[in-house]
Design a protein around this motif. Sequence first.
Motif, PDB file in Angstrom:
ATOM      1  N   ARG A 188      44.624  34.198  38.864  1.00  0.00           N
ATOM      2  CA  ARG A 188      43.808  35.000  39.784  1.00  0.00           C
ATOM      3  C   ARG A 188      42.642  34.171  40.313  1.00  0.00           C
ATOM      4  NH1 ARG A 188      42.120  40.801  38.172  1.00  0.00           N
ATOM      5  NH2 ARG A 188      41.971  40.228  35.981  1.00  0.00           N
ATOM      6  N   VAL A 209      36.403  38.374  26.855  1.00  0.00           N
ATOM      7  CA  VAL A 209      36.468  39.840  26.721  1.00  0.00           C
ATOM      8  C   VAL A 209      37.870  40.304  26.310  1.00  0.00           C
ATOM      9  CG1 VAL A 209      36.241  42.036  27.930  1.00  0.00           C
ATOM     10  CG2 VAL A 209      34.513  40.268  28.246  1.00  0.00           C
ATOM     11  N   PRO A 210      38.932  39.914  27.049  1.00  0.00           N
ATOM     12  CA  PRO A 210      40.263  40.355  26.595  1.00  0.00           C
ATOM     13  C   PRO A 210      40.608  39.834  25.206  1.00  0.00           C
ATOM     14  CG  PRO A 210      40.403  39.335  28.769  1.00  0.00           C
ATOM     15  CD  PRO A 210      39.016  39.121  28.284  1.00  0.00           C
TER      16      PRO A 210
ATOM     17  N   LEU B  97      42.843  42.618  31.346  1.00  0.00           N
ATOM     18  CA  LEU B  97      41.750  43.284  32.046  1.00  0.00           C
ATOM     19  C   LEU B  97      40.455  42.971  31.319  1.00  0.00           C
ATOM     20  CD1 LEU B  97      43.506  46.727  32.465  1.00  0.00           C
ATOM     21  CD2 LEU B  97      43.119  45.059  34.259  1.00  0.00           C
ATOM     22  N   PHE B  98      39.364  42.804  32.060  1.00  0.00           N
ATOM     23  CA  PHE B  98      38.122  42.461  31.352  1.00  0.00           C
ATOM     24  C   PHE B  98      36.860  43.060  31.944  1.00  0.00           C
ATOM     25  CE2 PHE B  98      36.018  39.503  34.203  1.00  0.00           C
ATOM     26  CZ  PHE B  98      37.023  39.220  35.099  1.00  0.00           C
ATOM     27  N   ASP B 105      37.576  44.791  38.384  1.00  0.00           N
ATOM     28  CA  ASP B 105      38.675  43.979  37.864  1.00  0.00           C
ATOM     29  C   ASP B 105      39.680  43.656  38.965  1.00  0.00           C
ATOM     30  OD1 ASP B 105      39.460  43.338  34.777  1.00  0.00           O
ATOM     31  OD2 ASP B 105      41.145  43.215  36.160  1.00  0.00           O
ATOM     32  N   TYR B 108      38.496  40.881  41.166  1.00  0.00           N
ATOM     33  CA  TYR B 108      38.276  39.542  40.604  1.00  0.00           C
ATOM     34  C   TYR B 108      38.974  38.440  41.407  1.00  0.00           C
ATOM     35  CZ  TYR B 108      38.172  35.772  37.150  1.00  0.00           C
ATOM     36  OH  TYR B 108      37.999  34.577  36.513  1.00  0.00           O
TER      37      TYR B 108
END
Lengths: 281, 288
Positions: A188, A209-210, B97-98, B105, B108
């Motif tokens: 991404r 985070v994930p 996802l964060f 998200d 992003y």
Amino acid sequence: MIRDITIGQYFPGTSVIHKLDPRMKIILTVLNIASLFLCRNFFSLLLMLAISVVWVLLSRISFKTILKGLKMILVILLFTAFLQIFYNDGGTVLWHPVESWDFKITTEGVFSAIFIAVRIVALILLSTLLTYTTSPTLLTDAIERLLSPLKVFHIKVHSLAMMMTIALRFIPTLIEEIDIIMSAQKARGADLETGSLMQRAKALVPILVPLFVNSFRRAYELAFAMEARCYGGDGKRTRLRVMKLQGRDFAMLAIALVCLAAAIVTSVVDMGGFFLFEKVI
Amino acid sequence: MAFLEVKNIGYSYSKGTPFEIVALHDCSFSVEKGEYVGVIGHTGSGKSTLMQMLNALVKPDSGTVMLDGKDINADKETARDTRFRVGLCFQYPEYQLFEETVRKDIAYGPTNMKLSAEEIEQRVQESAQIVGLPPELLDKSPFDLSGGEKRRAAIAGVMAMKPEVLILDEPAAGLDPIGRKVIMDMIEKYRLATGATVLLVSHSMETVAAVADRILVLNKGGIAMDGTVDEVFSRSDELIAMGLDVPAVTRIAVRLKEKGLPVDPCVYSVPQAVSMLLKLIGKKEGTA
Ligand SMILES: Nc1ncnc2c1ncn2[C@@H]1O[C@H](COP(=O)(O)OP(=O)(O)OP(=O)(O)O)[C@@H](O)[C@H]1O
Ligand SMILES: [Mg+2]
């Protein structure tokens, strides 16, 4: 890549080292490391280096694999050795660029740098070999047995060992997961390699985070699964594996003790000015 | 020159260690603009590895990947650019996802593309609409969504980059038949809206056969078959030999053929099976 990290990895095998009693292997590693730190001269250092190399040969793990593990600490190794050069200014002066400065390189400085470098290499060889040749379950099982006298002080040895087993078990899983999450965020357009330090730190958020969320999820799942199977660490448990010391274990112990004695004796007793026995550090 | 062209690529994991695994060897194929290609193969056949090569995440050890006539691994900028042109949605994307909100998200990818704020917001709306996420969910935390909603949000995050080539690695893994259908409809919607080329990786031959124009079959790191759905299914016996999960009706057709009946094994949907059986019975009645 991140997957090349081999710390704590286990390489299955059937060599003598693999077959040693894991409890004895831990004791031997501790003894050998103690000898390494007691070394004061090149004689005992070379002895310990030889022992480490023999261990590696006996384990039949290729030197290439071991050297790859060493590559990770190469920077630390060089840096420590470099500092050590200037730490010791005895012996003959080799290089003294500015007369008025205290900055010079001497033979003793160089010797102690080499000494420290070899000592670190031997240290890494010995300690990585323990995890390379012992499966994590055996390792924690052995630690649990070695620590079991501490039960007298009401220390929950079993729980500690179980925590260690689980932690070790999940290192490869975590590494794999970091790899996947990094790839997915890069897909991404995440940019992890360029930018200022601040930008790079920020770029880690989509990965951390994930990673944490997934780790907590997994921890809960594991805890539920263990409870569902009525796991309890406190009750009286019998053991699946019987550990019994054998001839080879005692032979290795004897060698390790001789080395320890050699390290102590040669550093205490004056061996009469012979170079190999001169005190370096 | 085809739009996406893969030439003789090979790749090994953990190269130079005792754990070296050859994941792909000598794979070549090309994809035209707007095509819908299904990629199937047994577990470990190298599907995911191959897909990560198409957007320059993994650099092949040998061979080249060309997009629009340009080598995507030519330099760092091209590689990064390719990631926006070839959108890759990983297996179980919901675990990636964060952000604090679903909206952020999904944004992003477009944010990394350095688009304007209005453009980003518009793309978020569009892709949320394609995947069927109601607007009121956009301001919730992604961790408060249901499993299916998380999956949709994650796919929307890739679609929001408006890639010319959309690659989905097992987007329907772990979903029930209705959930699978919903995902397939989402992909179709995106295709119609953007005219994108789509590569769909799946274990399920049934799913792939229903939507794709063409099928690539991977086996043990090589391309075993490459052809239209009919061409691939006419070799159903080989598919079964590779351990692939072919539709039940195909299995029946192959077994009938093995019994010596004059059956075309290229059958992958229930209507086809019905007409095959009718033909078979009709013929027998005719000869009897
Ligand atoms: N990061 C990795 N490190 C080492 N080996 C890997 C890695 N990823 C994949 N492999 C190996 O490469 C081969 C191809 O894996 P890949 O993930 O591409 O298969 P796949 O077709 O996607 O399988 P699945 O259907 O299970 O997702 C397998 O043998 C796998 O074990
Ligand atoms: Mg895969």
